[in-house]
Design a protein around this motif. Structure first.
Motif, PDB file in Angstrom:
ATOM      1  N   UNK A 168     -39.461  32.230 -11.351  1.00 55.64           N
ATOM      2  CA  UNK A 168     -39.574  30.987 -12.079  1.00 55.64           C
ATOM      3  C   UNK A 168     -38.351  30.320 -11.724  1.00 55.64           C
ATOM      4  N   UNK A 169     -37.173  30.895 -11.739  1.00 50.45           N
ATOM      5  CA  UNK A 169     -35.960  30.311 -11.496  1.00 50.45           C
ATOM      6  C   UNK A 169     -35.758  29.906 -10.125  1.00 50.45           C
ATOM      7  N   UNK A 170     -36.187  30.711  -9.166  1.00 53.62           N
ATOM      8  CA  UNK A 170     -36.223  30.276  -7.739  1.00 53.62           C
ATOM      9  C   UNK A 170     -37.380  29.038  -7.317  1.00 53.62           C
ATOM     10  N   UNK A 171     -38.459  29.160  -8.306  1.00 54.49           N
ATOM     11  CA  UNK A 171     -39.475  27.817  -8.088  1.00 54.49           C
ATOM     12  C   UNK A 171     -38.729  26.742  -8.277  1.00 54.49           C
ATOM     13  N   UNK A 172     -37.866  26.788  -9.542  1.00 53.22           N
ATOM     14  CA  UNK A 172     -37.119  25.366 -10.123  1.00 53.22           C
ATOM     15  C   UNK A 172     -36.235  25.040  -9.052  1.00 53.22           C
ATOM     16  N   UNK A 173     -35.544  26.126  -8.296  1.00 51.87           N
ATOM     17  CA  UNK A 173     -34.632  25.847  -7.668  1.00 51.87           C
ATOM     18  C   UNK A 173     -35.276  25.141  -6.373  1.00 51.87           C
ATOM     19  N   UNK A 174     -36.153  25.328  -5.886  1.00 53.39           N
ATOM     20  CA  UNK A 174     -36.871  25.187  -4.804  1.00 53.39           C
ATOM     21  C   UNK A 174     -37.466  23.525  -4.928  1.00 53.39           C
ATOM     22  N   UNK A 175     -37.808  23.526  -6.029  1.00 49.12           N
ATOM     23  CA  UNK A 175     -38.428  22.138  -6.762  1.00 49.12           C
ATOM     24  C   UNK A 175     -37.258  21.014  -6.787  1.00 49.12           C
ATOM     25  N   UNK A 176     -36.177  21.557  -7.199  1.00 51.72           N
ATOM     26  CA  UNK A 176     -35.030  20.486  -7.171  1.00 51.72           C
ATOM     27  C   UNK A 176     -34.339  20.171  -5.843  1.00 51.72           C
ATOM     28  N   UNK A 177     -34.441  20.976  -4.843  1.00 53.52           N
ATOM     29  CA  UNK A 177     -34.003  21.022  -3.423  1.00 53.52           C
ATOM     30  C   UNK A 177     -35.149  19.967  -2.904  1.00 53.52           C
ATOM     31  N   UNK A 178     -36.315  20.273  -3.056  1.00 54.09           N
ATOM     32  CA  UNK A 178     -37.474  19.180  -2.515  1.00 54.09           C
ATOM     33  C   UNK A 178     -37.210  18.011  -3.185  1.00 54.09           C
ATOM     34  N   UNK A 179     -37.085  17.708  -4.585  1.00 52.93           N
ATOM     35  CA  UNK A 179     -36.741  16.574  -5.126  1.00 52.93           C
ATOM     36  C   UNK A 179     -35.462  15.821  -4.292  1.00 52.93           C
ATOM     37  N   UNK A 180     -34.310  16.322  -4.088  1.00 51.80           N
ATOM     38  CA  UNK A 180     -33.034  16.029  -3.509  1.00 51.80           C
ATOM     39  C   UNK A 180     -33.417  15.701  -1.967  1.00 51.80           C
ATOM     40  N   UNK A 181     -34.175  16.245  -1.116  1.00 52.49           N
ATOM     41  CA  UNK A 181     -34.496  15.979   0.151  1.00 52.49           C
ATOM     42  C   UNK A 181     -35.389  14.737   0.057  1.00 52.49           C
ATOM     43  N   UNK A 182     -36.364  14.509  -0.817  1.00 54.63           N
ATOM     44  CA  UNK A 182     -37.198  13.321  -1.040  1.00 54.63           C
ATOM     45  C   UNK A 182     -36.198  12.209  -1.268  1.00 54.63           C
ATOM     46  N   UNK A 183     -35.471  12.348  -2.066  1.00 62.37           N
ATOM     47  CA  UNK A 183     -34.548  10.971  -2.495  1.00 62.37           C
ATOM     48  C   UNK A 183     -33.728  10.716  -1.438  1.00 62.37           C
ATOM     49  N   UNK A 184     -33.030  11.668  -0.568  1.00 61.99           N
ATOM     50  CA  UNK A 184     -32.451  11.359   0.587  1.00 61.99           C
ATOM     51  C   UNK A 184     -33.178  10.499   1.749  1.00 61.99           C
ATOM     52  N   UNK A 185     -34.586  11.176   1.815  1.00 69.21           N
ATOM     53  CA  UNK A 185     -35.429  10.312   2.766  1.00 69.21           C
ATOM     54  C   UNK A 185     -35.813   9.009   2.219  1.00 69.21           C
ATOM     55  N   UNK A 186     -36.015   8.891   1.044  1.00 66.27           N
ATOM     56  CA  UNK A 186     -36.193   7.473   0.685  1.00 66.27           C
ATOM     57  C   UNK A 186     -35.120   6.597   0.944  1.00 66.27           C
ATOM     58  N   UNK A 187     -33.690   7.271   0.569  1.00 66.59           N
ATOM     59  CA  UNK A 187     -32.799   6.481   0.921  1.00 66.59           C
ATOM     60  C   UNK A 187     -32.629   5.972   2.307  1.00 66.59           C
ATOM     61  N   UNK A 188     -32.550   7.055   3.087  1.00 66.94           N
ATOM     62  CA  UNK A 188     -32.529   6.778   4.830  1.00 66.94           C
ATOM     63  C   UNK A 188     -33.597   5.809   5.342  1.00 66.94           C
ATOM     64  N   UNK A 189     -34.796   5.736   4.653  1.00 64.55           N
ATOM     65  CA  UNK A 189     -35.697   4.970   4.919  1.00 64.55           C
ATOM     66  C   UNK A 189     -35.668   3.232   4.556  1.00 64.55           C
TER      67      UNK A 189
END
Length: 178
Positions: free
Chosen positions: A22-43
């Motif tokens: 569960x902790x690994x899944x949450x960490x993966x989800x947080x990493x995906x959210x950060x990457x998505x936010x960076x992609x939106x800012x880059x766009x």
């Protein structure tokens, strides 16, 4: 007859394995959210840089005025509006350039966390393989548009370069403007 079942250590090990999953899944989800936010800012930064470069190309006589644009939303939170915003009104080329720069400042302020936009002459956009805000200038250097935001380290502290200055999260150079 002996009863069969799970022992307490087996159950505890299963709970620990489940918790780690569960902790690994949450960490993966947080990493995906950060990457998505960076992609939106880059766009958004790409769109803003292209739009501003096109405005400079459309008003080439005012290139020197556009070169004065170096806005940091962190240092100057509220940009000052020019006398004329040129919305539906006829205005001079210099007034149009000032209105364009004001709109760019507003977009950066509203869309980027501690955003920044700069128009400058820069032949060496890259320094040691990294983008940088500093401009080398020179009349023969291409006119470039840089848009970005202040980056952060994974622990949330501000990302700084070797000189101790805030490094941009991204600085986009959108073509050379004559």
């Amino acid at each position: 007859m002996r009863a069969r079942g799970y022992t307490l250590p087996e159950i505890l090990i299963a709970v620990v394995v489940l918790a780690l999953g569960i902790v690994g899944g949450v960490a993966l989800q947080m990493s995906a959210l950060r990457a998505r936010h960076q992609a939106v800012l880059l766009s958004q930064a790409t769109h803003m840089a292209v739009a501003l470069a096109e405005r400079v190309r459309a008003n080439p006589a005012q290139a020197d005025l556009y070169l004065t644009l170096n806005y940091d939303a962190y240092a100057e939170p509220v940009p000052h509006a020019p006398a004329c915003l040129c919305h539906g009104d006829a205005c001079a080329a210099a007034q149009l350039a000032l209105a364009d720069m004001y709109e760019a400042k507003l977009l950066v302020r509203q869309s980027m966390p501690a955003g920044r936009v700069a128009v400058c002459r820069d032949a060496g956009v890259w320094s040691g393989g990294k983008l940088r805000w500093a401009c080398e200038g020179g009349a023969a250097s291409p006119l470039v548009v840089k848009v970005g935001w202040r980056g952060k380290n994974p622990d949330g502290t501000p990302l700084k370069d070797a000189a101790g200055e805030y490094a941009p999260g991204v600085a986009l150079v959108v073509g050379a403007v004559p």
